[in-house]
Design a protein around this motif. Structure first.
Motif, PDB file in Angstrom:
ATOM      1  N   THR A   1      34.247   9.624  -8.769  1.00 41.97           N
ATOM      2  CA  THR A   1      34.982  10.433 -10.066  1.00 41.97           C
ATOM      3  C   THR A   1      36.286  10.904  -9.236  1.00 41.97           C
ATOM      4  O   THR A   1      36.452  10.725  -8.020  1.00 41.97           O
ATOM      5  CB  THR A   1      34.120  11.601 -10.585  1.00 41.97           C
ATOM      6  N   ALA A   2      37.307  11.311 -10.037  1.00 44.07           N
ATOM      7  CA  ALA A   2      38.594  11.763  -9.577  1.00 44.07           C
ATOM      8  C   ALA A   2      38.219  12.881  -8.553  1.00 44.07           C
ATOM      9  O   ALA A   2      38.699  13.133  -7.506  1.00 44.07           O
ATOM     10  CB  ALA A   2      39.501  12.131 -10.489  1.00 44.07           C
ATOM     11  N   GLY A   3      37.369  13.914  -8.977  1.00 43.01           N
ATOM     12  CA  GLY A   3      36.974  15.031  -8.063  1.00 43.01           C
ATOM     13  C   GLY A   3      36.503  14.609  -6.632  1.00 43.01           C
ATOM     14  O   GLY A   3      36.718  15.169  -5.660  1.00 43.01           O
ATOM     15  N   ILE A   4      35.569  13.553  -6.771  1.00 39.60           N
ATOM     16  CA  ILE A   4      34.924  13.102  -5.320  1.00 39.60           C
ATOM     17  C   ILE A   4      36.221  12.541  -4.558  1.00 39.60           C
ATOM     18  O   ILE A   4      36.337  12.891  -3.223  1.00 39.60           O
ATOM     19  CB  ILE A   4      34.056  12.214  -5.579  1.00 39.60           C
ATOM     20  N   ALA A   5      36.871  11.632  -5.112  1.00 42.77           N
ATOM     21  CA  ALA A   5      38.071  11.185  -4.404  1.00 42.77           C
ATOM     22  C   ALA A   5      39.007  12.105  -4.058  1.00 42.77           C
ATOM     23  O   ALA A   5      39.565  12.024  -2.666  1.00 42.77           O
ATOM     24  CB  ALA A   5      39.051  10.219  -5.461  1.00 42.77           C
TER      25      ALA A   5
ATOM     26  N   LEU B   1      40.072  13.005   0.172  1.00 43.27           N
ATOM     27  CA  LEU B   1      41.493  13.060   0.493  1.00 43.27           C
ATOM     28  C   LEU B   1      41.810  14.433   1.365  1.00 43.27           C
ATOM     29  O   LEU B   1      42.421  14.514   2.164  1.00 43.27           O
ATOM     30  CB  LEU B   1      42.573  12.782  -0.723  1.00 43.27           C
ATOM     31  N   ARG B   2      41.314  15.522   0.327  1.00 41.77           N
ATOM     32  CA  ARG B   2      41.471  16.940   1.216  1.00 41.77           C
ATOM     33  C   ARG B   2      40.906  16.929   2.526  1.00 41.77           C
ATOM     34  O   ARG B   2      41.562  17.459   3.595  1.00 41.77           O
ATOM     35  CB  ARG B   2      40.876  17.999   0.168  1.00 41.77           C
TER      36      ARG B   2
ATOM     37  N   ALA C   1      42.160  10.647 -12.850  1.00 41.65           N
ATOM     38  CA  ALA C   1      43.197  10.485 -12.011  1.00 41.65           C
ATOM     39  C   ALA C   1      43.218  11.719 -10.920  1.00 41.65           C
ATOM     40  O   ALA C   1      42.780  12.723 -10.975  1.00 41.65           O
ATOM     41  CB  ALA C   1      44.556  10.625 -12.799  1.00 41.65           C
ATOM     42  N   VAL C   2      43.518  11.015  -9.945  1.00 40.34           N
ATOM     43  CA  VAL C   2      43.916  11.912  -8.670  1.00 40.34           C
ATOM     44  C   VAL C   2      45.346  12.357  -8.716  1.00 40.34           C
ATOM     45  O   VAL C   2      46.035  11.766  -8.845  1.00 40.34           O
ATOM     46  CB  VAL C   2      43.685  11.403  -7.288  1.00 40.34           C
ATOM     47  N   VAL C   3      45.642  13.716  -8.740  1.00 42.27           N
ATOM     48  CA  VAL C   3      47.101  14.363  -8.729  1.00 42.27           C
ATOM     49  C   VAL C   3      47.344  14.884  -7.247  1.00 42.27           C
ATOM     50  O   VAL C   3      46.891  15.589  -6.825  1.00 42.27           O
ATOM     51  CB  VAL C   3      47.064  15.244  -9.881  1.00 42.27           C
ATOM     52  N   VAL C   4      48.310  14.373  -6.726  1.00 42.80           N
ATOM     53  CA  VAL C   4      48.895  14.945  -5.583  1.00 42.80           C
ATOM     54  C   VAL C   4      50.425  15.326  -5.937  1.00 42.80           C
ATOM     55  O   VAL C   4      51.202  14.828  -6.410  1.00 42.80           O
ATOM     56  CB  VAL C   4      49.113  13.499  -4.641  1.00 42.80           C
TER      57      VAL C   4
END
Lengths: 312, 521
Positions: B113-117, B121-122, B145-148
């Motif tokens: 999931t996006a949360g896991i990804a 990254l964090r 989506a992963v938002v940076v």
């Protein structure tokens, strides 16, 4: 017997003190910055930056005074802990446990193999001292001992892996991977033990009691077995204790050459990376193995020659 | 006590046992040969497995395709879809959306999931590694989506997210303290056993999003000695061997059972100079040292490939960075002596240059982690002496170079610098040639123009817009020589012909296990 065991126990404690302190001091006086060295091993040269080194320095408290660090190690050792590896962060005892097994197997199989090769050869050469076979064995022993284990290992790889395709040149897992490294060590060991055995047998053969046993009409085999082997065994077994030095230094070289995951390999890497607890732990285990081996040699010699234990 | 003939029996038994073992040896080998379809594919490389921390050992798991990153790399080295199928950046250049591939599962069966990804990254950002150099404000998840969000525009973000320290792992990989205790990734192979420092056992992951790999089982063996690696290829024990010493290559090429591939990775062996020292602060002295080097000779004798002489920083294979038509760095002893004379250096009685009573003597430091560096250093020492420069070679640990960069005690270092840690070489250039120099790059040298070029490049994404700036950068570095390129590198991969689909990866990101299959030998 108790005195012997107590003596060796005191020796073991002294080994721990001296090895621990010496490793600590030697690693500290190495030139260069410890934080950078540890970071280099952890992250590899391409990713090594001053920032990574600073993070390591903070994490491990490398800027603390050295007496504190050394005392902490001895304190933990007294409680049975060897500390954590500075590179991987895992307990040293766990890392050593996973690497000691392969090394012990390697050392033990090399020792057994060397006895299987060296003793019969020594026995035959000793019984026929000065014969062509004796001279041939001498030349072979000198040549094998003169070859550094690194070269001998490569030659064995070329013969058994490339030419004959019997054995893998490196790796770990089954007896097939262990065969070449242990043969490399065994040949070096057998080179000397065959000569020691030959001299011992030749010396026993020249004694009056040996000649008397023959004169009283015992068959040659009985003379050898009853009067020869036992007396000749004592110098051979005593020498095995000394062979441990060759075995330990050989293990370091041979493990690196054959990519064999043992304690020698771990020690070399720990020294390069300045992983002080790993160096201390690995050297300590090797030192204790040496003490233990000598204890075994003492006990065996007493068993063979009861006069040694008769309190003289 | 009688000494009963037991020892003889023991010796006999031992001898019989040994004979038995020897007799079994060829049989065991043959048995293994027969069961060929079931064997595990063996990959041998020089890199040891230090543990599970992605910051220090992520490369092992990306190369073996156990773990994957959001962004991948295409054949030309440009960012390509990985676990993210694509990305968009807001017009302000600050907010990036990485759209997650759907239907991806971890090796433990849990969905990505996006949360896991975002969480992976964090963690990577908080750890040591390239991501900590990216000006990131926040990393969050937002429907698929992963938002940076960045603090300032930075066009290289996708390339940084292709680095192996940013692998995405399942939550069950971490213990509460954040330490990685298992590698549960999303790649085509699961790590069944990780046995540091030398071995990783792999099994095919049936539910990989990219399809089912052809080879069921594989293992990685770390073998530090180059000679041993070559022998493992020759004996057939290894199926794929990565990184072969130049001296072994010709022999392996003649072996009909083996296929040898060589590629040019973005890696350059270079002299890192202290431009703040009285010896090298004058650009004429740096140029003179460069003119003293016979690069073709070094490459021909020590690397067995004369084409590897580095007449500029980047090899021709690195498109966009190798500047076509740039005046090459060559050997010209007369010109070198002239430049040194102009800089005020005069030969002393022993042929070594002197100026104001000071000899042109320096220590050339290098390390043995790359086996070719010490002999290269010795050859450079001899060539420098021909123009009157006295170099003392010191071989130490890798860490001596950045440590001495920091405390200012480095004169000259011979290093092997990779520009592939971040697949876009700009990632490394930013680190090496900024205003403050870099641990592995410039030392006490800076140029306002270079810094401004790097700043502008860092916000440009379009290759066509970047090209002229990159060329200008190459021109400045070639003229100023804050580092002196010596040779480029070559990566040799040897595969047994029973394996098909082996491809040497110049970026050393992946062994490409998933594309390999058993073929006819």
């Amino acid at each position: 017997m108790t005195r012997l065991l107590l003596g060796r126990l005191v020796q073991a404690a002294l080994v721990a003190l001296v090895v621990g302190g010496l490793c600590f001091a030697l690693v500290r006086v190495l030139p260069g910055d410890a934080a950078f060295r540890i970071a280099a091993d952890r992250y590899g040269p391409d990713a090594l930056t001053a920032q990574a080194a600073e993070a390591v320095r903070q994490e491990l408290g490398l800027d603390r005074p050295w007496p504190e660090l050394l005392l902490r190690w001895f304190g933990e050792l007294a409680q049975g802990h060897l500390g954590n590896s500075l590179v991987s962060g895992e307990p040293v005892s766990e890392e050593l446990a996973s690497q000691l097994g392969p090394s012990l197997w390697l050392a033990a199989s090399a020792l057994v193999l060397s006895l299987l090769i060296g003793l019969p050869l020594g026995l035959v050469s000793g019984l026929r001292a000065g014969s062509g076979l004796d001279r041939l064995a001498l030349i072979g022993a000198v040549a094998l001992r003169a070859l550094p284990p690194f070269v001998l290992g490569l030659v064995l790889m070329l013969v058994f892996s490339i030419r004959l395709e019997w054995l893998p040149p490196a790796g770990y897992g089954t007896w097939r991977e262990m065969a070449l490294p242990s043969l490399t060590l065994a040949l070096g060991l057998a080179a000397v033990s065959s000569r020691v055995a030959r001299d011992a047998v030749a010396a026993v053969g020249a004694t009056t009691y040996y000649r008397f046993a023959r004169l009283k009409g015992l068959p040659e085999r009985a003379v050898l077995v009853r009067h020869g082997l036992r007396n000749a065994a004592i110098p051979v077994i005593t020498y095995l204790g000394l062979q441990a030095v060759y075995l330990i230094e050989g293990v370091v070289v041979v493990e690196s050459l054959f990519a064999y995951p043992g304690i020698g390999h771990a020690l070399v890497h720990a020294v390069i990376a300045r992983d002080v607890p790993m160096v201390q732990g690995a050297a300590l285990v090797m030192g204790l193995m040496f003490v233990l081996l000598n204890l075994g040699v003492d006990l065996l010699c007493r068993l063979l020659d009861p006069r040694l234990g008769a309190g003289r | 006590m009688l000494f009963v003939p037991r020892p003889r029996r023991a010796v006999l038994r031992g001898l019989i046992g040994l004979a038995g073992l020897l007799a079994l040896a060829p049989a065991a080998g043959a048995a293994e040969g027969r069961s060929a379809p079931e064997r595990a594919l063996t990959v041998v490389g020089p890199w040891e497995v230090g543990g599970l921390d992605p910051a220090s050992n992520g490369h092992a798991f990306t190369r073996l395709q156990v773990a994957e990153t959001l962004v991948g790399v295409d054949a030309a080295g440009a960012p390509a879809p990985g676990l993210a199928t694509g990305w968009t950046v807001a017009p302000d250049g600050l907010t990036w959306h990485f759209l997650l591939r759907s239907g991806v599962r971890f090796h433990d069966g849990s969905p990505l999931t996006a949360g896991i990804a975002a969480e992976s990254l964090r963690r990577a950002r908080a750890n040591v590694g390239p991501l900590s150099r990216v000006p990131i404000a926040t990393i969050s998840a937002e429907d698929g989506a992963v938002v940076v969000v960045l603090q300032r525009p930075f066009a290289l973000l996708p390339a940084f997210l292709a680095n192996h320290t940013t692998i995405i792992l399942a939550p069950a990989s971490y213990e509460p303290s954040g330490r990685v205790v298992r590698i549960i990734g999303t790649g085509p192979y699961c790590a069944v056993t990780v046995a540091p420092p030398l071995r990783i056992e792999l099994e095919r992951f049936e539910d990989w999003w990219g399809g089912r790999p052809a080879i069921a089982r594989a293992r990685y063996l770390a073998v530090g000695q180059g000679e041993t690696r070559a022998l493992m290829a020759e004996s057939g024990e290894a199926d794929v061997v990565v990184s072969i010493l130049p001296v072994s290559l010709a022999r392996l090429r003649r072996n009909p059972k083996l296929a040898v591939q060589t590629v040019t990775p973005p890696r350059t062996r270079l002299l890192k100079l202290n431009a703040g020292s009285p010896l090298f602060s004058d650009p004429r002295a740096r140029r003179a040292l460069s003119l003293a080097l016979d690069r073709t000779g070094l490459a021909k004798v020590l690397l067995r490939n004369p084409g590897l002489g580095a007449d500029q920083l980047f090899p021709p294979a690195v498109s966009g960075w190798h500047a076509e038509g740039l005046p090459p760095l060559t050997r010209d002893l007369a010109q070198a002596r002239l430049l040194l004379a102009q800089a005020g250096w005069r030969p002393g009685t022993d042929g070594i240059l002197e100026r104001d009573g000071r000899r042109f003597a320096a220590t050339l430091r290098t390390y043995s982690a790359w086996p070719e560096l010490p002999p290269l250093a010795a050859a450079i020492q001899a060539q420098a002496r021909e123009v009157g420069i006295d170099l003392a070679v010191s071989i130490g640990n890798t860490s001596d170079i950045p440590a001495r960069h920091r405390d200012g005690s480095l004169d000259l270092g011979l290093v092997s610098r990779s520009f592939a840690m971040i697949p876009d070489p700009l990632g490394t250039m930013l680190q090496d040639f900024g205003l403050d120099g870099g641990d592995w790059g410039a030392m006490n040298w800076s140029s306002a123009e270079t810094a401004s070029l790097l700043d502008r490049l860092a916000v440009l994404a379009d290759p066509a817009e970047r090209e002229p700036l990159q060329r200008r950068l190459a021109e400045i570095l070639q003229a100023e020589l804050p580092v002196i390129p010596v040779t480029w590198a070559e990566l040799a991969v040897v595969a047994n012909r029973r394996v098909a689909g082996v491809r040497a990866d110049p970026l050393e990101r992946s062994y490409g296990l998933a594309e390999m299959r058993w073929g006819t030998p």
